[in-house]
Enzyme design. Structure first.
Site: not given
Length: 330
Positions: A127, A234
């Site tokens: 991220e 995810e």
């Protein structure tokens, strides 16, 4: 026949878990999944809460369970702006220099990867791209101290620590066209510099209403065009749109479950059509008995994002996803 067996000709199926849930979820995971990801216990703060103080007890439990049951492990994550001890960035009351930061990063990455040499896929950077349209890199202590070079350094350190490991960049909102293009820009720049990045982790925190299947497909094609491997890392399908803040449901409605089943069917049909570039699909949980979405973005609200209910029974979503797979095997 478990979920992973249904998909053995397509891609590896995995689940995220925590060591303290293995007593309850362990048999279910061993039956339906072929890989496991540490939900939290391999994140920097958990592994090294203070400089030089490494604590592998929880991560060891997960890895030991995986190898005992012949499951692969995805390493998650080596470098992240969140869940990282402040010591990484501080020298007394001051911020560290870039050189000190790089030295600490290298020590952390080398120590963790040496502990688990059999892990062959690592989320090296998690991220790092900003969600804001007017910003490229996420504002973080890493970017403040070292700019984009901290990303390059992390991949180089990881490759040095284990040259046979597959190294991934991992992010959410990866199908949003604007963020997708920034991720492509980052990865293309790394590849042009010869930085050892091998794949992109598409997190897949989606819901019943978005992103569109066209946006997901465009993202897969964009990342694959760089010559990178793709892992969905995810995956979960929230029953609530991001702006839906209601918290009165004690169980999902039949309409929600039908929408979820249709959505999973559509998504997995797309994934199967890209089996040549998708190596694995990992759910961010094993069943509806536990999900981080029960606290986010609405604190305490229950969510039901997976193929199995909270008693580990297959939902209609599971039947849709696996029925198509069985037909293809005939």
């Amino acid at each position: 026949m478990g979920l992973a067996s249904m998909y053995e000709d397509y891609f590896r199926i995995g689940a995220a878990c925590a060591p303290d849930r293995l007593d309850k979820q362990g048999m279910h995971i061993a039956e339906h999944y072929r890989s496991i990801t540490a939900e939290n216990c391999m994140k920097p703060m958990e592994i090294q809460p203070a400089e030089g103080l490494f604590d592998f007890r929880q991560a060891d439990k997960l890895v030991d369970y995986a190898f005992e049951h012949q499951l692969d492990v995805r390493g998650h994550t080596l470098v992240w702006h969140n869940q990282t001890g402040e010591w990484m960035f501080k020298d007394g009351n001051n911020h560290v220099t870039k050189e000190t930061l790089f030295s600490r990063m290298k020590t952390h990455i080398a120590t963790v990867m040496a502990r688990y040499p059999l892990i062959k896929s690592w989320d090296v950077i998690n991220e790092a791209i900003a969600d804001e349209d007017n910003r490229f890199l996420r504002e973080s202590m890493y970017s403040r101290i070292a700019g984009e070079s901290y990303i390059e350094h992390a991949f180089e350190c990881a490759h040095e620590a284990n040259q046979s490991a597959n190294l991934f960049y991992n992010d959410y909102n990866e199908s949003d066209p604007k963020k997708r293009d920034k991720i492509v820009r980052l990865l293309k720049g790394l590849l042009e510099k010869g930085i050892p990045v091998h794949g992109i982790g598409m997190q897949g925190h989606w819901n019943l209403y978005g992103p569109s299947i066209e946006e997901i497909q465009a993202a897969i094609e964009a990342y694959a065009s760089l010559g990178l491997r793709i892992e969905v890392t995810e995956l979960d399908l929230s029953l609530f749109d991001w702006n839906d803040r209601r918290c009165d449901l004690l169980e999902p409605t039949s309409e929600m479950l039908e929408l979820q089943a249709n959505r999973y069917d559509e998504i997995f049909s797309l994934f199967r059509s890209y089996k040549d570039v998708i190596d694995s699909v990992t759910f961010w949980g094993a069943a509806d008995d536990y999900t981080w979405l029960s606290d986010f973005p609405v604190k305490g609200r229950k969510n039901w994002p997976f193929l199995f209910d909270d008693r580990f029974q297959p939902k209609e979503s599971y039947k849709r996803v696996t029925h198509f797979s069985r037909l293809e095997r005939v």
